[in-house]
Scaffold this active site. Structure first.
Site, PDB file in Angstrom:
ATOM      1  N   TYR A  16       0.863  -1.181   0.000  1.00  0.00           N
ATOM      2  CA  TYR A  16       0.000   0.000   0.000  1.00  0.00           C
ATOM      3  C   TYR A  16       0.901   1.232   0.000  1.00  0.00           C
ATOM      4  O   TYR A  16       1.868   1.304   0.753  1.00  0.00           O
ATOM      5  CB  TYR A  16      -0.888   0.011   1.249  1.00  0.00           C
ATOM      6  CG  TYR A  16      -1.732   1.256   1.383  1.00  0.00           C
ATOM      7  CD1 TYR A  16      -2.780   1.507   0.495  1.00  0.00           C
ATOM      8  CD2 TYR A  16      -1.484   2.192   2.400  1.00  0.00           C
ATOM      9  CE1 TYR A  16      -3.557   2.652   0.624  1.00  0.00           C
ATOM     10  CE2 TYR A  16      -2.271   3.332   2.523  1.00  0.00           C
ATOM     11  CZ  TYR A  16      -3.303   3.561   1.637  1.00  0.00           C
ATOM     12  OH  TYR A  16      -4.075   4.696   1.760  1.00  0.00           O
ATOM     13  N   ASP A  43       9.226   2.943  -0.452  1.00  0.00           N
ATOM     14  CA  ASP A  43       8.191   3.558   0.365  1.00  0.00           C
ATOM     15  C   ASP A  43       8.427   3.103   1.804  1.00  0.00           C
ATOM     16  O   ASP A  43       8.021   2.012   2.202  1.00  0.00           O
ATOM     17  CB  ASP A  43       6.804   3.134  -0.135  1.00  0.00           C
ATOM     18  CG  ASP A  43       5.694   3.695   0.747  1.00  0.00           C
ATOM     19  OD1 ASP A  43       5.997   4.334   1.783  1.00  0.00           O
ATOM     20  OD2 ASP A  43       4.514   3.487   0.399  1.00  0.00           O
ATOM     21  N   LYS A  52       4.600   8.788   8.979  1.00  0.00           N
ATOM     22  CA  LYS A  52       4.345   8.164  10.278  1.00  0.00           C
ATOM     23  C   LYS A  52       5.330   8.608  11.356  1.00  0.00           C
ATOM     24  O   LYS A  52       5.189   9.708  11.874  1.00  0.00           O
ATOM     25  CB  LYS A  52       4.241   6.647  10.097  1.00  0.00           C
ATOM     26  CG  LYS A  52       3.047   6.327   9.177  1.00  0.00           C
ATOM     27  CD  LYS A  52       2.622   4.900   9.061  1.00  0.00           C
ATOM     28  CE  LYS A  52       1.280   4.834   8.323  1.00  0.00           C
ATOM     29  NZ  LYS A  52       1.246   3.985   7.178  1.00  0.00           N
TER      30      LYS A  52
HETATM   31  C1  LIG Z   1       0.571   4.577   5.857  1.00  0.00           C
HETATM   32  C2  LIG Z   1       1.289   4.337   4.591  1.00  0.00           C
HETATM   33  C3  LIG Z   1       1.170   5.217   3.502  1.00  0.00           C
HETATM   34  C4  LIG Z   1       0.191   6.362   3.483  1.00  0.00           C
HETATM   35  O1  LIG Z   1       0.473   7.305   4.453  1.00  0.00           O
HETATM   36  P1  LIG Z   1      -0.707   8.330   4.913  1.00  0.00           P
HETATM   37  O2  LIG Z   1      -0.019   9.264   5.839  1.00  0.00           O
HETATM   38  O3  LIG Z   1      -1.747   7.471   5.553  1.00  0.00           O
HETATM   39  O4  LIG Z   1      -1.201   8.986   3.667  1.00  0.00           O
HETATM   40  C5  LIG Z   1       1.958   5.005   2.406  1.00  0.00           C
HETATM   41  N1  LIG Z   1       2.814   3.968   2.363  1.00  0.00           N
HETATM   42  C6  LIG Z   1       2.946   3.095   3.370  1.00  0.00           C
HETATM   43  C7  LIG Z   1       3.947   1.990   3.272  1.00  0.00           C
HETATM   44  C8  LIG Z   1       2.179   3.241   4.511  1.00  0.00           C
HETATM   45  O5  LIG Z   1       2.288   2.338   5.498  1.00  0.00           O
END
Ligand SMILES: *Cc1c(COP(=O)(O)O)cnc(C)c1O
Length: 424
Positions: free
Chosen positions: A144, A239, A267
């Site tokens: 994701y 990511d 995060k």
């Molecule tokens: C949480 C997450 C996102 C999205 O981040 P948001 O701050 O919720 O938009 C993108 N990539 C990964 C791997 C994530 O865990």
């Protein structure tokens, strides 16, 4: 367990907020029942509006590596707030923050702050496209990367090369530019580059997946992504919105000793405030406006309170912290594995550092197909029982659980005892 206040709030919420929540997994649809409405949190604990107390393994879905309401972070933010919330002009705090981030994550030479992980990955992909002059994006099934159109794409059916929308509202013409491959499949990635040389702009990957449960990369997978991108002139994007600052000071790339071209962070980066980062190679990031032709901007980007929370959090991430997280993680992993064996339950516990998932399947889980084989009914019972026993576990079998340094060995042991009960 009392649920009266949460139940009433959930009723009210559903009248004015979509499904009563501002992000889907909070609605508890996968496990059913009323989600506890949280009043406050401290350390490893959440306290809901009914006065229930929980040991938390969600950690706001990743940010809370120091535990909740860490006194130093709260004090730093309180003092920053008195100077004003946002200026729309550069600040010394942003410089200090970017210097700290680039010193912690050496592959990031030049960076930008944004406000969410979605923005970070979306912007990294735009820069990769602008830099290469190419359109096609490769992602992996089960990863994701936020909710931008070109990332809500699933593999096309049958032998179709191109992707199909994985959400209503995503144009097919956009989805077609995204190729979705199985995670950990080096052969499929090699074939994609061989079949379409010179058209792939970027490969984006969760270097350790958290979003289909915790799935580590097989040996050589991440290296292959970087090498194939390099050979073809494409851009590798890690990511690390979830793994960044969690698996080491330099995230998964530090853990595995790798240097992707671009990285997305979020995060933990904001210590619980809305703050994310994208950055990487200087030549690529120099394409971003106003240095270059790739447009990206943000009214609240790098605002002082978010940056202060980030600074107060990141400056605490030292070797002792990661050693403690590893030892707590190993304790939970061993406890869950033993509890499953005693209960004769089919459970495959996968963990990297302080990210962990007990998959309700034999395992090992290496990709989305493996993860999708889980016994969902069994997970739902497990989750309900844990919640009843005061353990707040992610409300989906496709999410990783997180441990913070505010967790104690006693917290872990209580959780293992609750899991043993839940697995009966
Ligand atoms: C949480 C997450 C996102 C999205 O981040 P948001 O701050 O919720 O938009 C993108 N990539 C990964 C791997 C994530 O865990």
């Amino acid at each position: 367990m009392k649920r009266d206040v949460s139940g009433a709030l959930f009723e009210r919420a559903q009248r004015v907020i979509v499904a009563g929540v501002n992000s889907p997994v909070r609605a508890f649809r996968a496990v059913g029942g009323v989600p506890p409405f949280i009043a406050r949190a401290r350390g490893s604990r959440l306290f809901d509006e009914d006065g229930n107390e929980f040991i938390d393994y969600v950690g706001s879905w990743g940010p809370a590596i120091l535990g909740h309401a860490d006194p130093q972070v709260i004090a730093a933010v309180q003092s920053a707030l008195t100077n004003g919330l946002s200026f729309g002009a550069p600040t010394a705090l942003e410089v200090e923050f970017a210097e700290l981030v680039t010193s912690m994550v050496p592959s990031i030479e030049l960076m930008r702050c944004v406000s969410s992980g979605t923005e970070a990955t979306m912007s990294a992909i735009r820069v990769a496209r602008g830099f290469t002059g190419r359109d096609v994006l490769i992602k992996f099934e089960g990863c994701y990367h936020g909710h931008a159109d070109h990332l809500l794409v699933k593999a096309g059916s049958g032998a179709a090369t191109f992707g199909e929308p994985d959400s209503a509202g995503v144009p097919a013409s956009v989805a077609r530019l995204t190729l979705t491959l199985p995670y950990n499949d080096i052969g499929a990635l090699e074939r994609a580059f061989t079949d379409s040389p010179g058209v792939i702009a970027a490969v984006i990957v969760e270097p350790v997946v958290g979003n289909m449960g915790c799935v580590p990369p097989i040996a050589g997978f991440l290296e292959a992504i970087i090498a194939l991108c390099k050979r073809d002139g494409a851009v590798s994007i890690f990511d690390e919105v979830m793994t960044g600052f969690r698996l080491s000071r330099a995230g998964a790339q530090g853990h595995y000793g790798l240097h992707p071209d671009l990285t997305a962070l979020g995060k933990i980066a904001g210590g619980g405030m809305p703050l994310a980062i994208y950055g990487g190679r200087r030549d690529i990031m120099s394409k971003v406006a106003p240095l270059g032709p790739v447009y990206q901007a943000g009214t609240l980007s790098g605002n002082p309170s978010a940056v202060t929370a980030g600074l107060a959090t990141l400056s605490r991430l030292d070797a002792a912290l990661y050693a403690k997280l590893e030892s707590l993680g190993a304790r939970l992993e061993a406890g869950l594995t033993e509890a499953a064996a005693k209960a004769n339950a089919e459970l495959c516990v996968q963990r990297v550092g302080s990210m962990l998932t007990p998959f309700f399947t034999r395992g090992p889980v290496r990709n989305w197909n493996d993860s999708a084989k889980q016994d969902k009914e069994r997970f739902v019972r497990f989750h309900r029982s844990l919640l009843e026993q005061g353990i707040y576990w992610p409300a989906s079998q496709y999410e990783a659980a997180f441990i913070s340094v505010a967790h104690s060995e006693a917290d872990i042991d209580r959780t293992v005892a609750a899991a043993a009960e839940a697995l009966k």
